[in-house]
Design a protein around this motif. Structure first.
Motif, PDB file in Angstrom:
ATOM      1  N   LEU A 161       0.848  -1.202   0.000  1.00  0.00           N
ATOM      2  CA  LEU A 161       0.000   0.000   0.000  1.00  0.00           C
ATOM      3  C   LEU A 161       0.880   1.249   0.000  1.00  0.00           C
ATOM      4  CD1 LEU A 161      -2.662  -1.215   2.598  1.00  0.00           C
ATOM      5  CD2 LEU A 161      -3.092  -0.732   0.174  1.00  0.00           C
ATOM      6  N   HIS A 162       1.970   1.183   0.758  1.00  0.00           N
ATOM      7  CA  HIS A 162       2.906   2.299   0.841  1.00  0.00           C
ATOM      8  C   HIS A 162       3.496   2.615  -0.544  1.00  0.00           C
ATOM      9  CE1 HIS A 162       6.198   4.584   3.031  1.00  0.00           C
ATOM     10  NE2 HIS A 162       6.756   4.409   1.845  1.00  0.00           N
ATOM     11  N   GLU A 163       4.047   1.587  -1.201  1.00  0.00           N
ATOM     12  CA  GLU A 163       4.698   1.833  -2.498  1.00  0.00           C
ATOM     13  C   GLU A 163       3.685   2.293  -3.542  1.00  0.00           C
ATOM     14  OE1 GLU A 163       7.673   2.209  -2.272  1.00  0.00           O
ATOM     15  OE2 GLU A 163       8.175   1.012  -0.504  1.00  0.00           O
ATOM     16  N   GLY A 223       1.109   3.947  -2.854  1.00  0.00           N
ATOM     17  CA  GLY A 223       0.809   5.332  -2.460  1.00  0.00           C
ATOM     18  C   GLY A 223       1.769   6.312  -3.115  1.00  0.00           C
ATOM     19  N   HIS A 224       3.034   5.883  -3.304  1.00  0.00           N
ATOM     20  CA  HIS A 224       3.973   6.682  -4.107  1.00  0.00           C
ATOM     21  C   HIS A 224       3.556   6.637  -5.577  1.00  0.00           C
ATOM     22  CE1 HIS A 224       7.017   7.516  -1.095  1.00  0.00           C
ATOM     23  NE2 HIS A 224       7.214   6.243  -0.821  1.00  0.00           N
ATOM     24  N   GLY A 225       3.174   5.439  -6.033  1.00  0.00           N
ATOM     25  CA  GLY A 225       2.878   5.230  -7.453  1.00  0.00           C
ATOM     26  C   GLY A 225       1.695   6.059  -7.952  1.00  0.00           C
ATOM     27  N   THR A 227       5.375  13.045  -1.127  1.00  0.00           N
ATOM     28  CA  THR A 227       5.126  11.686  -1.613  1.00  0.00           C
ATOM     29  C   THR A 227       5.217  10.682  -0.467  1.00  0.00           C
ATOM     30  OG1 THR A 227       5.738   9.994  -3.237  1.00  0.00           O
ATOM     31  CG2 THR A 227       7.532  11.359  -2.404  1.00  0.00           C
ATOM     32  N   GLU A 228       6.107  10.942   0.505  1.00  0.00           N
ATOM     33  CA  GLU A 228       6.206  10.043   1.658  1.00  0.00           C
ATOM     34  C   GLU A 228       4.904  10.107   2.479  1.00  0.00           C
ATOM     35  OE1 GLU A 228       7.905   6.962   3.128  1.00  0.00           O
ATOM     36  OE2 GLU A 228       8.874   8.070   1.517  1.00  0.00           O
ATOM     37  N   ALA A 229       4.309  11.283   2.567  1.00  0.00           N
ATOM     38  CA  ALA A 229       3.041  11.419   3.292  1.00  0.00           C
ATOM     39  C   ALA A 229       1.957  10.578   2.624  1.00  0.00           C
ATOM     40  CB  ALA A 229       2.619  12.885   3.351  1.00  0.00           C
ATOM     41  N   SER A 230       1.884  10.617   1.294  1.00  0.00           N
ATOM     42  CA  SER A 230       0.890   9.811   0.580  1.00  0.00           C
ATOM     43  C   SER A 230       1.129   8.332   0.854  1.00  0.00           C
ATOM     44  CB  SER A 230       0.980  10.104  -0.925  1.00  0.00           C
ATOM     45  OG  SER A 230       0.212   9.189  -1.660  1.00  0.00           O
ATOM     46  N   ALA A 231       2.396   7.909   0.778  1.00  0.00           N
ATOM     47  CA  ALA A 231       2.739   6.498   0.991  1.00  0.00           C
ATOM     48  C   ALA A 231       2.378   6.056   2.408  1.00  0.00           C
ATOM     49  CB  ALA A 231       4.223   6.294   0.715  1.00  0.00           C
ATOM     50  N   LEU A 232       2.702   6.888   3.402  1.00  0.00           N
ATOM     51  CA  LEU A 232       2.417   6.534   4.796  1.00  0.00           C
ATOM     52  C   LEU A 232       0.910   6.503   5.063  1.00  0.00           C
ATOM     53  CD1 LEU A 232       5.213   8.666   6.506  1.00  0.00           C
ATOM     54  CD2 LEU A 232       5.082   6.169   6.507  1.00  0.00           C
TER      55      LEU A 232
END
Ligand SMILES: [Zn+2]
Length: 524
Positions: free
Chosen positions: A319-321, A323-325, A347-352
């Motif tokens: 889900l994290h990766e 979220g970057h994608g 982008t890290e916020a979206s992934a987290l």
């Protein structure tokens, strides 16, 4: 002199194919670590780095930046400037930094600590710290994890001196200050945010850790006053130990983790099938053991590397990766290539934000399909576990960031003492009696990912803010296409056309602030 628009267009024309070649060879070296792939990766990396070192182009960008002009063109000039600045140092300094980094990294990968007469790798050390109830064995494992520090400490100090030399040649106080400048981060604001994060986590952390210490003293049959760093579950106490957290793995056994991730994004109206089609998702010999997402061409070629197995951790990671994608796929197509990227905090916020779903009640019920009775039973424990994770992580970031400021302010200072003072103050861990060793150098990030740790904390803070904003705007995230629309429009689409701090404000409705974090950690 070229006009500003033709200048950025020319820069794009030069950098775009080099960046793409670098991304492709990087991907290939990660899915198949052959000597040939490694050679091609190093070659394209060098070609890209040489282009960023181009002094004439850098000077032209500087001149164009000081003139008035179109906002979007100016934004591209700013980004080009930040990208190229660290490369504008004398070649001898640039080469020295690369050599020292490679030397330290090489020693980290070759080094093995020794426990009970046997050479052990990091995984074995982590296993002992998770599983062993024998304090002597734990102490040996912890000390083994630190021996690499002594092997690299002199080189890490030298790296800090050379990086400072480079930063000063570019007109900055030290490497810490230069790094923040090129990341568009304000140092005063960073220090203020860190001290605010310190204030809001100090009391809940101390409360949570006292309870943890009582459980640890029972487990290890020693008084609390005798607990030392090796009684925690990893060599740096950067994660919350399993005591008191929730083991979700049984819920994921036999599940199709990739399908669950795809289902999650579809429920929000975000398409990930193309990413999955280009990805390399399962364990295989000769392949990188971690996970990452890469935007190869900023034109739709987004890929994920993972090593998925059916457990909670890998579901979070998928889900994290992705979220970057979805972020990378969400840039406005009208944006020029230089702006079809984003700040690491965003982008890290979206992934987290997406990764954390795998530990949230609503997702477990709707996507994983567990019964509502079971979900209700889990809910308060999940919340407490999440708070514990955030607390342990925040206190650890305070140690790392505090240390790096001191390291670059004076690489020749008494760093061993500074390190343990910070650990005692922020993590409330009692230093081993009479310990005199460069334990700070045993953390690889200090050498090879300098002045970066605060980015993780900012990402976590922004993820909390986004969660609150989506709860208000769309009632939540799971199965809410409206949440996907809000993220797409306010967070993803603008790319780098606005500065990251303004983007955060636009997407979450608030400037970066630790208030959301404060609410989450209160559940510990
Ligand atoms: Zn990430």
């Amino acid at each position: 002199m070229k006009d500003a628009l033709s200048l950025v267009e020319a820069a794009e024309e030069t950098l775009r194919p080099l960046a793409q070649a670098r991304n492709v060879t990087w991907w290939e070296s990660q899915i198949d670590a052959s000597a040939e792939n490694e050679r091609r990766r190093a070659e394209t990396e060098l070609a890209y780095s040489d282009a960023l070192a181009d002094r004439d182009l850098f000077a032209a960008i500087g001149a164009a930046r000081s003139a008035d002009g179109d906002v979007m063109v100016h934004r591209q000039l700013d980004l080009l400037h930040h990208l190229m600045l660290p490369h504008q140092v004398p070649d001898s300094v640039r080469v020295r930094i690369v050599e020292l980094e490679a030397a330290v990294e090489g020693r980290f990968s070759r080094h093995r600590g020794v426990v009970r007469g046997m050479a052990v790798d990091d995984n074995e050390i982590k296993r002992i710290l998770r599983e062993s109830d024998d304090s002597d064995e734990r102490r040996e494992a912890w000390e083994a994890a630190k021996t690499v520090g002594a092997a690299v400490a002199d080189d890490v100090r030298e790296l800090a001196r050379v990086r400072n030399e480079a930063a000063r040649a570019l007109g900055h106080r030290d490497w810490f200050a230069l790094s923040l400048t090129v990341d568009e981060m304000d140092e005063g604001k960073l220090l203020e945010t860190l001290s605010h994060a310190d204030r809001v986590t100090a009391e809940p952390f101390s409360r949570w850790k006292s309870a943890l210490d009582v459980r640890l003293s029972e487990r290890f049959r020693c008084p609390v006053s005798e607990l030392r760093p090796w009684h925690y579950a990893d060599p740096f106490f950067q994660e919350a130990p399993a005591e008191g957290s929730v083991d979700l793995d049984p819920l994921f056994r036999g599940k199709d983790v990739v399908a669950l991730a795809q289902r999650t994004f579809e429920g929000i109206g975000l398409e990930v099938s193309e990413i999955l089609g280009r990805s390399d998702l399962f364990p295989r010999a000769g392949k990188c053991q971690h996970a990452f997402c890469i935007d190869v061409d900023r034109g739709g070629d987004v890929r994920v590397l993972a090593n998925v197995v059916d457990n909670h951790d890998w579901t979070d990671t998928m889900l994290h990766e992705l979220g970057h994608g979805v972020y990378d796929l969400g840039f406005d197509e009208e944006l020029p290539w230089l702006l079809r990227t984003t700040h690491l905090v965003a982008t890290e916020a979206s992934a987290l934000l997406f990764g954390a779903l795998a530990g949230q009640r609503e997702w477990l019920e709707r996507v994983l399909g567990i019964g509502s009775g079971e979900a209700e039973q889990l809910e308060s424990r999940l919340r407490a576990a999440r708070a514990a994770e955030l607390l342990a992580f925040t206190r650890w970031v305070l140690v790392m960031t505090g240390f790096e400021r001191v390291l670059y302010a004076n690489p020749d200072g008494d760093l061993d003492r500074v390190w343990w003072e910070l650990v005692a103050r922020h993590q409330l861990v009692t230093p081993p009696d009479g310990r005199q060793a460069p334990d700070w150098a045993a953390k690889l990030h200090v050498a090879v990912a300098p002045v970066y740790y605060h980015t993780y904390l900012y990402g976590a803070i922004v993820a909390s803010q986004l969660r609150d904003a989506l709860a208000a705007a769309a009632g939540g995230l799971v199965d809410r296409p409206e949440a996907g629309r809000v993220l797409g429009k306010k967070l993803f689409a603008p790319g780098s056309s606005v500065r990251w701090d303004r983007l955060v404000e636009q997407a979450s409705g608030l400037p970066l602030s630790v208030e959301s974090l404060e609410r989450e950690v209160a559940a510990a």
